[in-house]
Design a protein around this motif. Structure first.
Motif, PDB file in Angstrom:
ATOM      1  N   SER B  67     -14.781 -13.500   1.872  1.00 36.52           N
ATOM      2  CA  SER B  67     -13.570 -12.766   2.256  1.00 36.52           C
ATOM      3  C   SER B  67     -12.793 -12.364   1.010  1.00 36.52           C
ATOM      4  CB  SER B  67     -12.706 -13.634   3.162  1.00 36.52           C
ATOM      5  OG  SER B  67     -12.044 -14.591   2.366  1.00 36.52           O
ATOM      6  N   ARG B  68     -11.976 -11.300   1.168  1.00 34.56           N
ATOM      7  CA  ARG B  68     -11.193 -10.803   0.047  1.00 34.56           C
ATOM      8  C   ARG B  68      -9.741 -10.864   0.475  1.00 34.56           C
ATOM      9  NH1 ARG B  68      -9.917  -5.256   0.073  1.00 34.56           N
ATOM     10  NH2 ARG B  68      -9.004  -4.510  -1.876  1.00 34.56           N
ATOM     11  N   SER B  69      -8.950 -11.497  -0.360  1.00 29.77           N
ATOM     12  CA  SER B  69      -7.543 -11.598  -0.033  1.00 29.77           C
ATOM     13  C   SER B  69      -6.913 -10.224  -0.269  1.00 29.77           C
ATOM     14  CB  SER B  69      -6.914 -12.636  -0.952  1.00 29.77           C
ATOM     15  OG  SER B  69      -5.546 -12.688  -0.749  1.00 29.77           O
ATOM     16  N   HIS B  70      -6.277  -9.680   0.748  1.00 29.76           N
ATOM     17  CA  HIS B  70      -5.769  -8.325   0.583  1.00 29.76           C
ATOM     18  C   HIS B  70      -4.556  -8.104   1.474  1.00 29.76           C
ATOM     19  CE1 HIS B  70      -5.779  -4.144  -0.389  1.00 29.76           C
ATOM     20  NE2 HIS B  70      -5.836  -3.810   0.905  1.00 29.76           N
ATOM     21  N   ASP B  71      -3.510  -7.568   0.900  1.00 27.25           N
ATOM     22  CA  ASP B  71      -2.318  -7.271   1.680  1.00 27.25           C
ATOM     23  C   ASP B  71      -2.094  -5.761   1.647  1.00 27.25           C
ATOM     24  OD1 ASP B  71       0.353  -6.791   2.484  1.00 27.25           O
ATOM     25  OD2 ASP B  71       0.825  -8.903   2.105  1.00 27.25           O
ATOM     26  N   VAL B  72      -2.334  -5.117   2.757  1.00 26.89           N
ATOM     27  CA  VAL B  72      -2.262  -3.648   2.823  1.00 26.89           C
ATOM     28  C   VAL B  72      -0.863  -3.158   2.484  1.00 26.89           C
ATOM     29  CG1 VAL B  72      -2.527  -1.668   4.331  1.00 26.89           C
ATOM     30  CG2 VAL B  72      -4.064  -3.596   4.532  1.00 26.89           C
ATOM     31  N   PHE B  73       0.148  -3.873   2.951  1.00 27.48           N
ATOM     32  CA  PHE B  73       1.519  -3.443   2.723  1.00 27.48           C
ATOM     33  C   PHE B  73       1.840  -3.412   1.230  1.00 27.48           C
ATOM     34  CE2 PHE B  73       5.946  -4.647   1.978  1.00 27.48           C
ATOM     35  CZ  PHE B  73       6.575  -3.573   2.581  1.00 27.48           C
ATOM     36  N   LEU B  74       1.474  -4.509   0.552  1.00 29.88           N
ATOM     37  CA  LEU B  74       1.769  -4.574  -0.886  1.00 29.88           C
ATOM     38  C   LEU B  74       0.999  -3.509  -1.654  1.00 29.88           C
ATOM     39  CD1 LEU B  74       1.948  -8.373  -1.681  1.00 29.88           C
ATOM     40  CD2 LEU B  74       3.777  -6.686  -1.822  1.00 29.88           C
ATOM     41  N   ALA B  75      -0.279  -3.322  -1.262  1.00 30.96           N
ATOM     42  CA  ALA B  75      -1.083  -2.307  -1.961  1.00 30.96           C
ATOM     43  C   ALA B  75      -0.430  -0.940  -1.821  1.00 30.96           C
ATOM     44  CB  ALA B  75      -2.494  -2.284  -1.410  1.00 30.96           C
ATOM     45  N   GLY B  76       0.057  -0.635  -0.608  1.00 28.50           N
ATOM     46  CA  GLY B  76       0.719   0.648  -0.365  1.00 28.50           C
ATOM     47  C   GLY B  76       1.986   0.768  -1.191  1.00 28.50           C
ATOM     48  N   GLN B  77       2.766  -0.313  -1.224  1.00 24.11           N
ATOM     49  CA  GLN B  77       4.009  -0.318  -1.995  1.00 24.11           C
ATOM     50  C   GLN B  77       3.744  -0.042  -3.461  1.00 24.11           C
ATOM     51  OE1 GLN B  77       6.752  -0.006  -0.324  1.00 24.11           O
ATOM     52  NE2 GLN B  77       7.787  -1.902  -0.895  1.00 24.11           N
ATOM     53  N   ILE B  78       2.697  -0.729  -3.965  1.00 17.35           N
ATOM     54  CA  ILE B  78       2.372  -0.573  -5.386  1.00 17.35           C
ATOM     55  C   ILE B  78       1.961   0.857  -5.678  1.00 17.35           C
ATOM     56  CG2 ILE B  78       0.681  -1.216  -7.160  1.00 17.35           C
ATOM     57  CD1 ILE B  78       0.868  -4.059  -6.074  1.00 17.35           C
ATOM     58  N   THR B  79       1.178   1.446  -4.793  1.00 19.18           N
ATOM     59  CA  THR B  79       0.737   2.829  -5.002  1.00 19.18           C
ATOM     60  C   THR B  79       1.939   3.772  -5.038  1.00 19.18           C
ATOM     61  OG1 THR B  79      -1.207   2.225  -3.759  1.00 19.18           O
ATOM     62  CG2 THR B  79      -0.879   4.556  -4.190  1.00 19.18           C
ATOM     63  N   THR B  80       2.858   3.589  -4.070  1.00 18.40           N
ATOM     64  CA  THR B  80       4.031   4.470  -4.028  1.00 18.40           C
ATOM     65  C   THR B  80       4.895   4.280  -5.277  1.00 18.40           C
ATOM     66  OG1 THR B  80       4.053   3.802  -1.731  1.00 18.40           O
ATOM     67  CG2 THR B  80       5.799   5.285  -2.445  1.00 18.40           C
ATOM     68  N   LYS B  81       5.121   3.018  -5.613  1.00 15.50           N
ATOM     69  CA  LYS B  81       5.978   2.717  -6.752  1.00 15.50           C
ATOM     70  C   LYS B  81       5.351   3.252  -8.042  1.00 15.50           C
ATOM     71  CE  LYS B  81       9.233   0.641  -5.716  1.00 15.50           C
ATOM     72  NZ  LYS B  81      10.482   1.261  -5.204  1.00 15.50           N
ATOM     73  N   SER B  82       4.030   3.215  -8.104  1.00 14.98           N
ATOM     74  CA  SER B  82       3.348   3.717  -9.299  1.00 14.98           C
ATOM     75  C   SER B  82       3.663   5.185  -9.517  1.00 14.98           C
ATOM     76  CB  SER B  82       1.841   3.554  -9.169  1.00 14.98           C
ATOM     77  OG  SER B  82       1.529   2.203  -9.088  1.00 14.98           O
ATOM     78  N   ALA B  83       3.740   5.940  -8.390  1.00 19.80           N
ATOM     79  CA  ALA B  83       4.044   7.366  -8.517  1.00 19.80           C
ATOM     80  C   ALA B  83       5.416   7.525  -9.156  1.00 19.80           C
ATOM     81  CB  ALA B  83       3.996   8.032  -7.154  1.00 19.80           C
ATOM     82  N   GLU B  84       6.381   6.683  -8.712  1.00 16.41           N
ATOM     83  CA  GLU B  84       7.738   6.795  -9.242  1.00 16.41           C
ATOM     84  C   GLU B  84       7.780   6.375 -10.716  1.00 16.41           C
ATOM     85  OE1 GLU B  84       9.486   4.500  -6.209  1.00 16.41           O
ATOM     86  OE2 GLU B  84      10.073   6.248  -5.030  1.00 16.41           O
ATOM     87  N   VAL B  85       7.086   5.294 -11.013  1.00 12.73           N
ATOM     88  CA  VAL B  85       7.038   4.855 -12.418  1.00 12.73           C
ATOM     89  C   VAL B  85       6.409   5.940 -13.274  1.00 12.73           C
ATOM     90  CG1 VAL B  85       5.972   3.231 -14.013  1.00 12.73           C
ATOM     91  CG2 VAL B  85       7.014   2.405 -11.922  1.00 12.73           C
ATOM     92  N   GLY B  86       5.318   6.534 -12.749  1.00  8.39           N
ATOM     93  CA  GLY B  86       4.629   7.591 -13.487  1.00  8.39           C
ATOM     94  C   GLY B  86       5.568   8.747 -13.762  1.00  8.39           C
ATOM     95  N   LEU B  87       6.339   9.158 -12.721  1.00 12.63           N
ATOM     96  CA  LEU B  87       7.259  10.288 -12.865  1.00 12.63           C
ATOM     97  C   LEU B  87       8.277  10.009 -13.965  1.00 12.63           C
ATOM     98  CD1 LEU B  87       8.722  12.202  -9.869  1.00 12.63           C
ATOM     99  CD2 LEU B  87      10.140  11.763 -11.834  1.00 12.63           C
TER     100      LEU B  87
END
Lengths: 429, 656
Positions: B67-87
């Motif tokens: 099994s792989r430990s995975h939190d979809v919510f956090l992954a989504g948050q990180i992706t969105t936040k990355s866009a803002e950090v990138g900007l």
């Protein structure tokens, strides 16, 4: 929350980075002494800082301008003092030469001295500083006062600048210095005013004012003539014909009363009728006056269309011979008057000296104002420096304290980082 | 069968399982520093129980899945936040560069303005001074250079942005390709019932990267592949299909397009996010704004200064020329409708090379076209409406003439008052005059000088009228030789006759017998026309301007006013320096905001990543304990096997 290696190290790194950045900023502030090193440090302070800088820069320049103005005033005052002294000496000579016991040769010596003083007066009035004439207005490259080559004492007419002994070639330019924002002060004096008495800049000496050169030249002339009044041409009365000049009616020119006047042998009398000059020259070999003069004038002049009649008692009447189309135009006369004696000149000499004194005291006031402005401007500069400093300069005490705080926290962070890497489960299993 | 053989089998499965678990723990430990790696764990399950002798007994253990430990919510948050950090982080460098260019310290443009006016102030105390004039000339040149430097440096920033855009595109396209490949693999692996744990980790990591660079968002479809699209919905990856991004060059400009093979779809700024959006924001919003305001500043400075300079007199006695090269065209802001009566009423003052005309705008012509027509009627300029954006375009009829349009006399209407500027003014601000003599420090020229004559009293001129014009009022002066004794057709006679005219002083230059006519009041405009003289042997006096007053500082003083004066072209409230201060503070505010935002977003991204790694990441402590646990399990299994082995041996010794 579980703390994993990657989170621990990431947090430590982030913290070290941000502390480092804060330290760098404080170090920059401490090194430059400035709180604002780039616009984003405090965007709201940019406008006050820039405006304060502009004001400091302009204040510095105003201070220099005022100092240069003061130099200007000092220079002028030196020359005005010289001119005043010359006028005082002139007056002394005039008073001394009134003494009836003076021999002619003494008077001539005085005349000589007056001539020398007149030269000095001209030199002082043509004073130059830094290659620029002080008293020529804006025309600072033009020599303001030159001797009039066409000067003829007999033709001197106060209403005609071309007959003056000395001509003014400068202009009436008022040189103003900006000594504070929108505050202008007149720093120059134009020579036509205090030297020639032409304060209203119309090119001729104002009534009640003195032309220093004319007065001095007259003094020299009268001394040369051994204090005998010379005949000088002065403006005569304006004669106005009675208004109704209908044919056959004799218009009597009341004001052309020659009973009190005399024309010396060889001198002239000029009548102006309808814009045309008619000159009578006394060639009788003797001085003429009164009725004899009027008769001689009438006999001498043959005037087309007009007849001059000796009305008796020195009154000349004029009548129109032919044509009835026009009124008799105003006629003016210019005739010889007796020039002033030395006594007559003492008053004008004093007036002329006063004219220069007035100018000095006026410039003295300007100088005082400049000094006040200088104090004020220096105060403004200090205030603006303070203002700018409040916005722009770093509080060094605060900066250093903050810097030490940050350094401590950085050290703490570093030692924590060290501790974290020391601590490992691998050492225990 | 059952019994010992079954126990042997069970022991074997236990050995294998623990070995597998140790392998997985080893994998976790190996990836302790791998970005985006998710902790894996073996899922153990017993082999199904079998009936033996009437009761059920287990037959061992197996690793049913990893099994792989995975939190979809956090992954989504990180992706969105990355866009803002990138900007925000992509904006940081170009903004810092801009901020440096628009400095406020020594050598900044505001400092240049201060120095420029300081030079004029110095000149005002000694208007004839060559050194002071040279200073003004140099300061004028330096201020032109300062404008140009700022412009060039902003363009350098643009070039750098274009370079980083193009250099990033290849990386993005590679990422997109890889995501598409991973989509393919993940769906095929998972279709076969296997786990594609590391592929999913890799894909999550790539999605975060792509979000950071171009702000692409994604969603997962039912077969395990993700669809990636831009902020405006344009698809980038659809299952295993990729739409590449490519750069299109037009001159030095770079634009991004979606490459659909035969057609390209242009990507606007709003279609992007992340780093690309940040770079686009600086390149297409911040810098053009700064440049257009610099243009406005240079434009107002040049036109206002030129107008003042032209009203003065230079050291040659001529009217001052343009101090700076005048802008060739004057363009206002755009309006919604060319024919709507949106403006207020009042007057517009137009100064064309010193000639001021007043244009009346009333209810009949208070539209863009109306104003254009009214301005067009002014002599010396042509005005039209730009059909693209309904802006007013004014051009001088004679190239190089200075045009100053003051619209502050208009009342407030629903349309803003036209404010004129000229594109590229900041980059092209340069001196028009080249010698110190051309600096106009004095009042309007007035002194006239004629040619010289041989004799000042000879009655050699023709007769007739000379027209003297003082401030626009003509006066006839009669020159006559018909009345004996009253002839004035000599140099002296003419001088005396001209001198009698109110407002002028005439004299004869005793050196060369030329006529000099000077206005009695400095600054008055005079002209003398002697062309109507008839006859005579002397040539008709022709007058030319001469500077007899090198000490005149009047115009220098009025130019100084420009420093403290709020200018209409700059909104009516700002002086030159304060307008520059506003440009600098706009960039400052933007930079400060960016820095704050970048820090905030990075902070929260760190938090999110910590959260994710706290939950999904590898903890060495955990793994070590797991390792010990599985090792013990392995040891126990081995012990068990040897016990069974001993039992087998015991059994085998039963028969000798």
């Amino acid at each position: 929350m579980r703390a994993t290696e990657i989170t621990t190290y990431r947090s430590l790194k982030f913290f070290l980075d941000s502390t480092n950045e804060k330290m760098q900023k404080l170090e920059l502030q401490a090194a430059t002494g400035k709180r604002i090193n780039r616009p984003s440090d405090d965007p709201t302070a940019i406008s006050p800082v820039l405006s304060a800088r502009t004001q400091i820069q302009t204040s510095n320049r105003y201070i220099e301008t005022i100092e240069s103005g003061l130099d200007h005033i000092d220079n002028m005052d030196g020359y005005l003092d010289g001119i005043e002294n010359i006028m005082v000496r002139m007056k002394e000579i005039a008073i001394a030469s009134v003494n009836g016991a003076m021999a002619d040769v003494d008077l001539e010596t005085y005349a000589d001295e007056v001539n020398q003083l007149r030269e000095s007066l001209l030199d002082a009035a043509n004073a130059q500083v830094d290659g620029k004439y002080l008293f020529s207005g804006f025309s600072e490259k033009t020599e303001p006062f030159t001797l009039n080559p066409q000067y003829d004492p007999a033709l001197y007419d106060v209403t005609d600048a071309t007959t003056y002994p000395v001509l003014y070639n400068g202009d009436s330019g008022v040189k103003e210095f900006e000594i504070a924002p929108n505050e202008l002060i007149e720093v120059n004096s134009t020579g036509n005013g205090f030297m020639m008495g032409d304060f209203d800049n119309d090119g001729v000496t104002d009534s009640g004012a003195s032309d220093l050169f004319a007065v001095v030249t007259q003094l020299q002339e009268v001394l040369l003539a051994h204090n005998q009044p010379t005949t000088l041409i002065a403006a005569g009365p304006t004669a106005t014909a009675t208004t109704e000049g209908v044919l056959g009616v004799t218009a009597e020119v009341q004001d052309l009363d020659l009973s009190g006047e005399s024309v010396a042998d060889g001198d002239s009398l000029i009548l102006t009728i309808d814009g045309t000059d008619y000159t009578y020259t006394n060639n009788s070999g003797a001085s003429l006056n009164g009725a004899a003069l009027a008769a001689a004038v009438v006999a001498d002049l043959s005037v087309t269309n007009y007849t001059l009649v000796d009305g008796g008692a020195g009154v000349v009447t004029i009548s129109q011979d032919a044509g009835n189309e026009s009124d008799i135009a105003p006629i003016t006369t210019t005739f010889n008057t007796i020039g002033p004696t030395v006594e007559d000149l003492i008053g004008p000499l004093e007036d002329a000296a006063n004219q220069v004194r007035n100018q000095r005291s006026y410039k003295g006031n300007v100088g005082r104002r400049l000094e006040t402005a200088l104090d004020h401007m220096e105060q403004v500069k200090v205030d603006m420096e303070e203002f700018r400093s409040r916005y722009e300069d770093a509080d060094i005490l605060e900066t250093i304290t903050d810097l030490q705080m940050q350094q401590q926290s950085f050290q703490a962070a570093l030692s924590v980082t060290g501790k974290v890497s020391e601590l490992s489960i691998l050492d225990y299993i | 069968m059952g019994g010992l053989n079954a126990a042997l089998n069970s022991g074997r499965s236990s050995l294998q399982t623990n070995q597998k678990a140790i392998e997985i723990t080893g994998l976790n430990v190996a990836n302790v520093n791998t970005e985006g790696y998710s902790r894996q764990a073996p899922v153990l399950s017993p082999y199904p129980a079998l009936e033996f002798g009437g009761f059920f007994s287990g037959t061992g253990v197996t690793v049913s899945s990893v099994s792989r430990s995975h939190d979809v919510f956090l992954a989504g948050q990180i992706t969105t936040k990355s866009a803002e950090v990138g900007l925000e982080s992509s904006m940081a460098f170009p903004l810092a560069e801009l901020e440096r260019v628009l400095g406020i310290g020594d050598g900044s443009l505001s400092d240049e303005f201060d120095q420029f006016f300081d030079a004029w102030r110095q000149l005002s105390t000694n208007p004839g001074g060559e050194v002071e004039r040279q200073m003004v000339l140099q300061r004028g040149e330096l201020i032109g250079n300062a404008f140009k430097n700022i412009y060039d440096e902003t363009q350098q920033v643009v070039t750098n942005i274009n370079n980083s855009l193009t250099s990033k595109i290849d990386g993005v396209n590679l990422h997109l390709e890889e995501i598409a490949q991973l989509n393919n693999r993940i769906s095929s692996i998972e279709m076969a019932g296997q786990d594609a744990n590391s592929d999913r980790d890799r894909r999550d990591f790539l999605l975060k990267e792509v979000s950071q660079t171009i702000g692409a968002t994604s969603f997962e479809t039912s077969n395990g592949s993700v669809s990636l699209q831009l902020a405006n919905g344009m698809p980038l990856v659809e299952a295993d299909k990729v739409t590449n991004i490519k750069a299109v060059y037009s001159g030095t400009d770079v634009d991004l397009v979606l490459d659909y093979g035969t057609t390209d779809i242009e990507l606007s700024r709003t279609a992007l996010g992340g780093e690309f959006r940040g770079l686009y924001e600086v390149r297409d919003v911040v810098i053009p704004d700064v440049v257009s305001r610099l243009d406005q500043l240079a434009y107002s400075f040049a036109t206002e200064l030129n107008a003042l300079h032209q009203s003065g007199t230079d050291a040659n006695g001529q009217y001052g020329q343009n101090f700076f090269v005048a802008p060739g065209n004057h363009v206002s802001q755009g309006y919604a409708n060319a024919t709507a009566s949106g403006f207020g009423t009042g007057t517009i003052e137009v100064n064309v090379n010193g000639t001021v005309s007043s244009v009346t705008i009333d209810a009949t012509n208070n539209s863009v076209t109306g104003i254009a027509a009214a301005l067009d009627a002014v002599t010396g300029i042509s005005a039209s409406v730009d059909p693209d954006d309904n802006s007013l375009v004014v051009t001088p009829d004679t190239a190089g003439e200075n045009v100053l349009i003051d619209t502050s006399g208009l009342s407030i209407g629903s349309y803003a008052k036209p404010v004129f500027s000229s594109v590229d003014m900041a980059s092209s601000l340069q001196l028009n005059i080249s010698t110190t003599n051309q600096i106009a420090a004095g009042a309007a020229p007035g002194s006239l000088i004629s040619q010289s004559y041989a004799d000042s009293s000879a009655l050699e001129f023709g007769i007739g009228n000379i027209v003297v014009n003082v401030n626009g009022v003509p006066v006839n002066v009669a020159i006559d030789n018909t009345v004996p004794g009253a002839e004035n057709n000599s140099v002296e006679g003419i001088a005396a006759a001209l001198n009698a005219v109110a407002g002028v002083t005439a004299s004869v230059d005793l050196n060369d017998n030329s006529l000099i006519v000077v206005p009695t009041t400095p600054g008055d405009t005079i002209s003398v026309d002697a062309s109507a003289l008839v006859g005579g042997t002397y040539s008709i006096p022709a007058f030319s301007l001469v500077d007899l007053s090198p000490g005149d500082n009047t115009n220098a003083l009025s130019i100084l006013q420009l420093e403290q004066q709020p200018l209409t072209g700059l909104g009516g409230n700002d002086t030159l320096v304060s307008y520059y201060g506003k440009i600098a503070s706009t960039v400052g505010v933007e930079t400060a905001r960016n820095r704050q935002a970048q820090q905030g977003y990075e902070d929260s991204l760190v938090q999110l990543q910590n959260l994710r790694d706290g939950i999904d990441g590898v903890s060495l402590e955990d793994e070590m304990i797991n390792l010990m646990q599985y090792q013990k399990g392995f040891e126990a299994s081995a012990k068990f096997l040897s016990t069974v082995d001993e039992m087998m041996a015991t059994l085998l010794t039963l028969k000798r």
